[in-house]
Design a protein around this motif. Structure first.
Motif, PDB file in Angstrom:
ATOM      1  N   ASN A 116      -9.694   6.423   0.362  1.00  0.00           N
ATOM      2  CA  ASN A 116      -9.725   5.084  -0.222  1.00  0.00           C
ATOM      3  C   ASN A 116      -8.433   4.775  -0.988  1.00  0.00           C
ATOM      4  OD1 ASN A 116     -11.102   2.625  -0.782  1.00  0.00           O
ATOM      5  ND2 ASN A 116     -11.490   3.357  -2.867  1.00  0.00           N
ATOM      6  N   ASP A 117      -7.656   5.791  -1.221  1.00  0.00           N
ATOM      7  CA  ASP A 117      -6.456   5.631  -2.054  1.00  0.00           C
ATOM      8  C   ASP A 117      -5.322   6.425  -1.419  1.00  0.00           C
ATOM      9  OD1 ASP A 117      -4.688   5.149  -4.090  1.00  0.00           O
ATOM     10  OD2 ASP A 117      -5.628   6.484  -5.535  1.00  0.00           O
ATOM     11  N   CYS A 118      -4.645   5.871  -0.415  1.00  0.00           N
ATOM     12  CA  CYS A 118      -4.681   4.454  -0.082  1.00  0.00           C
ATOM     13  C   CYS A 118      -4.743   4.280   1.438  1.00  0.00           C
ATOM     14  CB  CYS A 118      -3.425   3.841  -0.661  1.00  0.00           C
ATOM     15  SG  CYS A 118      -3.374   2.056  -0.713  1.00  0.00           S
ATOM     16  N   ARG A 119      -5.347   5.291   2.147  1.00  0.00           N
ATOM     17  CA  ARG A 119      -5.354   5.226   3.617  1.00  0.00           C
ATOM     18  C   ARG A 119      -6.017   3.945   4.118  1.00  0.00           C
ATOM     19  NH1 ARG A 119      -1.478   8.670   3.435  1.00  0.00           N
ATOM     20  NH2 ARG A 119      -1.884  10.736   4.306  1.00  0.00           N
ATOM     21  N   SER A 154       0.877  -1.185   0.000  1.00  0.00           N
ATOM     22  CA  SER A 154       0.000   0.000   0.000  1.00  0.00           C
ATOM     23  C   SER A 154       0.907   1.226   0.000  1.00  0.00           C
ATOM     24  CB  SER A 154      -0.939  -0.011   1.203  1.00  0.00           C
ATOM     25  OG  SER A 154      -0.225  -0.222   2.390  1.00  0.00           O
ATOM     26  N   HIS A 155       0.357   2.374  -0.362  1.00  0.00           N
ATOM     27  CA  HIS A 155       1.235   3.543  -0.504  1.00  0.00           C
ATOM     28  C   HIS A 155       0.875   4.674   0.449  1.00  0.00           C
ATOM     29  CE1 HIS A 155      -1.609   5.810  -3.144  1.00  0.00           C
ATOM     30  NE2 HIS A 155      -1.935   4.613  -3.590  1.00  0.00           N
ATOM     31  N   LEU A 156       1.925   5.408   0.819  1.00  0.00           N
ATOM     32  CA  LEU A 156       1.798   6.482   1.816  1.00  0.00           C
ATOM     33  C   LEU A 156       1.382   7.800   1.189  1.00  0.00           C
ATOM     34  CD1 LEU A 156       5.265   5.754   3.463  1.00  0.00           C
ATOM     35  CD2 LEU A 156       3.044   5.176   4.480  1.00  0.00           C
ATOM     36  N   MET A 173      -3.168  -3.500  -1.673  1.00  0.00           N
ATOM     37  CA  MET A 173      -4.252  -3.151  -0.752  1.00  0.00           C
ATOM     38  C   MET A 173      -5.081  -1.937  -1.195  1.00  0.00           C
ATOM     39  SD  MET A 173      -3.746  -5.646   1.194  1.00  0.00           S
ATOM     40  CE  MET A 173      -4.922  -5.359   2.514  1.00  0.00           C
ATOM     41  N   GLU A 174      -4.876  -1.489  -2.442  1.00  0.00           N
ATOM     42  CA  GLU A 174      -5.700  -0.397  -2.982  1.00  0.00           C
ATOM     43  C   GLU A 174      -7.176  -0.759  -2.855  1.00  0.00           C
ATOM     44  OE1 GLU A 174      -5.034   2.395  -5.231  1.00  0.00           O
ATOM     45  OE2 GLU A 174      -2.904   2.383  -4.770  1.00  0.00           O
ATOM     46  N   GLY A 175      -7.978   0.220  -2.420  1.00  0.00           N
ATOM     47  CA  GLY A 175      -9.398  -0.042  -2.288  1.00  0.00           C
ATOM     48  C   GLY A 175     -10.045  -0.293  -3.645  1.00  0.00           C
ATOM     49  N   ASP A 228       5.901   6.874  -3.270  1.00  0.00           N
ATOM     50  CA  ASP A 228       5.919   7.522  -4.582  1.00  0.00           C
ATOM     51  C   ASP A 228       5.019   6.832  -5.602  1.00  0.00           C
ATOM     52  OD1 ASP A 228       7.408   5.228  -4.621  1.00  0.00           O
ATOM     53  OD2 ASP A 228       9.121   6.060  -5.683  1.00  0.00           O
ATOM     54  N   GLU A 229       3.960   6.168  -5.105  1.00  0.00           N
ATOM     55  CA  GLU A 229       3.105   5.399  -6.014  1.00  0.00           C
ATOM     56  C   GLU A 229       2.390   6.289  -7.006  1.00  0.00           C
ATOM     57  OE1 GLU A 229      -0.586   3.181  -7.310  1.00  0.00           O
ATOM     58  OE2 GLU A 229      -0.396   5.109  -6.354  1.00  0.00           O
ATOM     59  N   GLU A 230       1.922   7.436  -6.534  1.00  0.00           N
ATOM     60  CA  GLU A 230       1.140   8.312  -7.421  1.00  0.00           C
ATOM     61  C   GLU A 230       2.000   8.928  -8.530  1.00  0.00           C
ATOM     62  OE1 GLU A 230      -1.896   8.188  -7.404  1.00  0.00           O
ATOM     63  OE2 GLU A 230      -2.642   7.795  -5.388  1.00  0.00           O
ATOM     64  N   LEU A 231       3.324   8.790  -8.410  1.00  0.00           N
ATOM     65  CA  LEU A 231       4.225   9.272  -9.464  1.00  0.00           C
ATOM     66  C   LEU A 231       4.612   8.142 -10.403  1.00  0.00           C
ATOM     67  CD1 LEU A 231       6.655  11.271  -7.113  1.00  0.00           C
ATOM     68  CD2 LEU A 231       4.755  12.222  -8.436  1.00  0.00           C
TER      69      LEU A 231
HETATM   70 ZN   LIG Z   1      -3.444   4.260  -5.008  1.00  0.00          ZN
END
Ligand SMILES: [Zn+2]
Length: 261
Positions: free
Chosen positions: A112-115, A83-85, A171-173, A146-149
């Motif tokens: 939801n993305d990604c808490r 999952s990403h921070l 674990m992305e919703g 850095d997932e969103e990048l």
């Molecule tokens: Zn995500």
């Protein structure tokens, strides 16, 4: 394992889950906001430690912390939870529209993305502990910054960890409740540059080569890829040409091709 028992434990933990969700959603941590990302890590590390996991942080000056946490069981399989921070939201967004719960939905930046994904990994471990279930070799929880990048830094680290794993759970919703997604489309982005032969169109246009025309041929051909199952094409932008009276010497286009299997 008894599914009803698992659901009952998860239900019991739900109020605590919501408190953690509220805390995380109210922390700004956009990609490359290294201080914000560190705040999330500071929140997670003691909680992971309390579950008996061993947290470890690798640092990148531009992208911030890459957090992993491991625990060993008595079984065989190594299972990766990803999952990403980071979120896509700039600093100040959490103050403008903080966490809000209007059952059955929760709102707020990155909820939801990604808490929720971060917490689902953590709470999965909690549930397993409450069940006394240890029939795994190793659980590795991975939290990348850095997932969103497009994971320019952590992609390599995750690939290395994935080689050691038997199963990886992202674990992305999902979009709908109780949805289990086993694959997603891969996207390729192209920029196409066509060079023609610019010439005065009033004198000897046959000596010119029109880059726009050639680009159009190519784009129409790319569009036909959609005849194959699972392929989607998006012809996103186009530009080219110099001015009236000149055979276009240059043209370019941005395209996106999505493939799902
Ligand atoms: Zn995500």
């Amino acid at each position: 394992m008894d599914a009803r028992k698992i659901a009952a434990i998860a239900q019991e933990l739900y109020p605590e889950f919501l408190l953690d969700l509220e805390a995380l959603v109210n922390m700004d941590s956009g990609s490359e906001d290294v201080e914000g990302l560190q705040t999330v890590v500071d929140y997670l590390v003691p909680r992971l430690g309390a579950l008996g996991l061993t947290p470890e942080v690798e640092w990148h000056d531009q992208y911030g912390p890459f957090l992993t946490a491991r625990t060993r069981g008595s079984g065989e399989a190594t299972i990766l939870f990803l999952s990403h921070l980071d979120t896509v939201w700039p600093r100040g967004t959490a103050a403008k529209r903080p966490f809000e719960l209007k059952e059955p939905f929760a709102y707020g930046p990155g909820v939801n993305d990604c808490r929720s994904g971060i917490l689902c990994a953590l709470y999965a471990v909690k549930v397993l502990q409450k069940l006394g279930f240890q029939n795994y070799g190793q659980l590795i929880l991975v939290f990348n910054p850095d997932e969103e990048l497009g994971a320019p830094w952590s992609g390599r680290l995750i690939t290395e960890l994935a080689r050691t794993a038997d199963v990886a759970l992202v674990m992305e919703g999902p979009t709908f409740p109780d949805e289990f997604i086993i694959s997603r489309a891969g996207t390729m982005n192209y920029t196409m540059e066509v060079t023609g032969r610019p010439i005065h169109s009033g004198v000897a246009p046959e000596d010119g080569r029109n880059a726009i025309l050639e680009l159009l041929h190519k784009l129409l051909k790319i569009q036909t890829l959609e005849q194959h199952d699972g392929i989607k094409v998006n012809l996103a932008t186009i530009s080219g040409g110099e001015k009236q009276g000149i055979v276009a010497g240059h043209a370019s286009a941005d395209d996106q091709v999505q493939i799902s299997v």
